[in-house]
Design a protein around this motif. Structure first.
Motif, short mmCIF file in Angstrom:
data_model
loop_
_atom_site.label_atom_id
_atom_site.label_comp_id
_atom_site.label_asym_id
_atom_site.label_seq_id
_atom_site.Cartn_x
_atom_site.Cartn_y
_atom_site.Cartn_z
N ILE A 1 0.84 -1.21 0.00
CA ILE A 1 0.00 0.00 0.00
C ILE A 1 0.87 1.25 0.00
O ILE A 1 0.59 2.22 -0.71
N ASP B 1 11.95 3.02 4.96
CA ASP B 1 11.53 1.62 4.89
C ASP B 1 12.71 0.72 5.20
O ASP B 1 13.82 0.93 4.70
N SER C 1 2.56 -7.37 8.26
CA SER C 1 1.14 -7.27 7.87
C SER C 1 0.44 -8.60 7.57
O SER C 1 -0.75 -8.57 7.26
N TYR D 1 -1.31 -10.59 14.70
CA TYR D 1 -1.25 -9.39 13.84
C TYR D 1 -2.26 -8.35 14.31
O TYR D 1 -1.90 -7.19 14.56
N LYS E 1 -1.73 -4.54 15.88
CA LYS E 1 -2.27 -3.32 15.27
C LYS E 1 -3.21 -2.60 16.25
O LYS E 1 -3.21 -1.37 16.33
#
Ligand code: NAD
Ligand code: TYD
Length: 365
Positions: free
Chosen positions: A11, A31, A83, A158, A162
């Motif tokens: 994304i 990154d 992710s 995960y 988050k």
């Protein structure tokens, strides 16, 4: 300029490309280039002075302090994360480190940076946190879709990591006045998605004549949003989202996994008939395999708040977005092949070798 974290991932790289296609405001892209970060995603920006790429870790406070002081961004868009749910089941440690500690580190570095800015600069700054609908847990078939006030109930390592990051972002706003805004988005799909996630994995396997692994009975439901629509929603939230608020972002496209796989097979029959299996149709490759532990049954997003307050709606339907996606993967087989080596093969072996073929009752491929 704006600082984007995780801008070499799926994304994030779509966001950076879309941003620079629409504006001349430079992007500082931080990154770490984990297995999911791919510099090839950004190759069209080679030599473009508006894109500054820094390979580094969001947990590295000294690096963050240095970058913020040097580049003085007016906003941060935070994508960087581990992710993939299946990877979080096999090894949750990296998820806690990047998603929780990494977000904490960004919040603290931003807080220190803002302390040195003028009031006007502080008022203009935005910390946009990119999160997921998975923090809300699993819905029953007849439950109302997730709204911004739905209680958090994460079920996987995960989604728990988050959820923790969302709570930190919220607390840094309430306690320290950090100018934050959060987007909780449903499942994205589209160009540049790493082929460990359902849609690109199915396309890649189908074109290679390999089994198409469907977990459990394939009746788990996700809401699907084309990645370009997520990027446009985030630009809108950055521009006009109210401070401290969260916005649910979704495509109004609830689909059972098996239906998604059927759609992909049918599009491939039409767009790549020459590579279909000998017997004729891609659907023959569908294989039901052992389910994911703790697999959430249904996600659905009520995206009325972002439409009402910010006037955002998705531009793509499921049909147009899926067609574009399949065509993109057909046109970029070299991109896929480059990824499918080394670490990717190790992961595929780890995730699928122990899943035996299963035959859920009533399931017809
Ligand atoms: P991705 O796995 O494709 O990309 C993650 C990027 O973050 C990679 O480029 C990776 O190198 C980088 N990264 C990882 N750890 C890092 C670290 N410690 N420091 C710096 N960079 C690091 O992920 P994605 O699918 O593009 O998701 C981006 C964000 O959007 C994530 O926060 C995810 O939770 C959220 N989200 C994703 C979806 C989806 O369907 N993919 C849906 C809703 C929300
Ligand atoms: P995924 O793309 O991993 O996204 P998430 O788990 O974040 O929703 O998976 C989407 C759905 O597809 C999820 O219900 C799990 C299922 N799935 C399969 O059935 N087979 C697969 O090989 C993969 C990767 C996912």
């Amino acid at each position: 300029m704006i600082l984007v974290t995780g801008g070499a991932g799926f994304i994030g790289s779509n966001f950076v490309l879309d941003w620079l296609a629409a504006s001349d405001e430079p992007v500082l892209n931080l990154d770490k280039l984990t297995y999911a970060g791919n510099p090839d995603n950004l190759s069209s920006l080679a030599g473009d002075a508006r894109h500054v790429f820094v390979r580094g870790d969001i947990c590295d406070r000294a690096l963050l302090n240095q970058l913020l002081a040097q580049y003085q961004p007016r906003a941060m868009v935070h994508f960087a994360a581990e992710s993939h749910v299946d990877r979080s089941i096999h090894g949750p440690g990296d998820f806690i480190r990047t998603n929780v500690d990494g977000t904490f580190s960004l919040l603290e570095a931003t807080r220190a940076y803002l302390a040195g800015l003028s009031d006007a600069q502080k008022n203009n700054f935005r910390f946009l946190h990119v999160s997921t609908d998975e923090v809300f847990g699993s819905l029953g078939a007849n439950d109302a879709a997730f709204s911004e006030t739905t209680a958090y109930a994460p079920n996987s390592p995960y989604s728990a990591s988050k959820a923790a990051s969302d709570h930190l972002v919220r607390a840094w706003h309430h306690t320290y006045g950090l100018p934050v805004v959060t987007g909780n988005c449903s499942n994205n799909y589209g160009p540049l998605q790493f082929p460990e996630k359902l849609i690109p994995l199915i396309i890649a396997n189908a074109l290679a004549g390999k089994p198409l692994p469907v977990y459990g009975d394939g009746q788990q439901v996700r809401d699907w949003l084309y990645v370009g629509d997520h990027c446009s929603a985030l630009r809108r939230v950055l521009e006009a989202g109210r401070l401290g608020e969260t916005y649910n972002i979704g495509g109004w496209n609830e689909k059972a996994n098996l239906d998604v796989v059927h759609t992909l097979c049918d599009l491939l029959n039409e767009l790549a008939p020459e590579r279909a299996p000998a017997q004729g149709a891609y659907r023959e490759l569908i294989t039901f395999v052992t389910d994911r532990p703790g697999h959430d049954r249904r996600y659905a997003i009520d995206a009325r708040k972002i439409e009402r307050e910010l006037g955002w709606k998705p531009a793509e339907t499921f049909e147009t977005g899926m067609r574009k996606t399949v065509q993109w993967f057909l046109d970029h087989q070299d991109w896929v092949q480059k990824i499918q080596s080394g670490d990717y093969l190790t992961w595929i072996d780890r995730n699928y070798a122990q899943r035996s073929e299963s035959h859920p009752s009533g399931s017809a491929a």
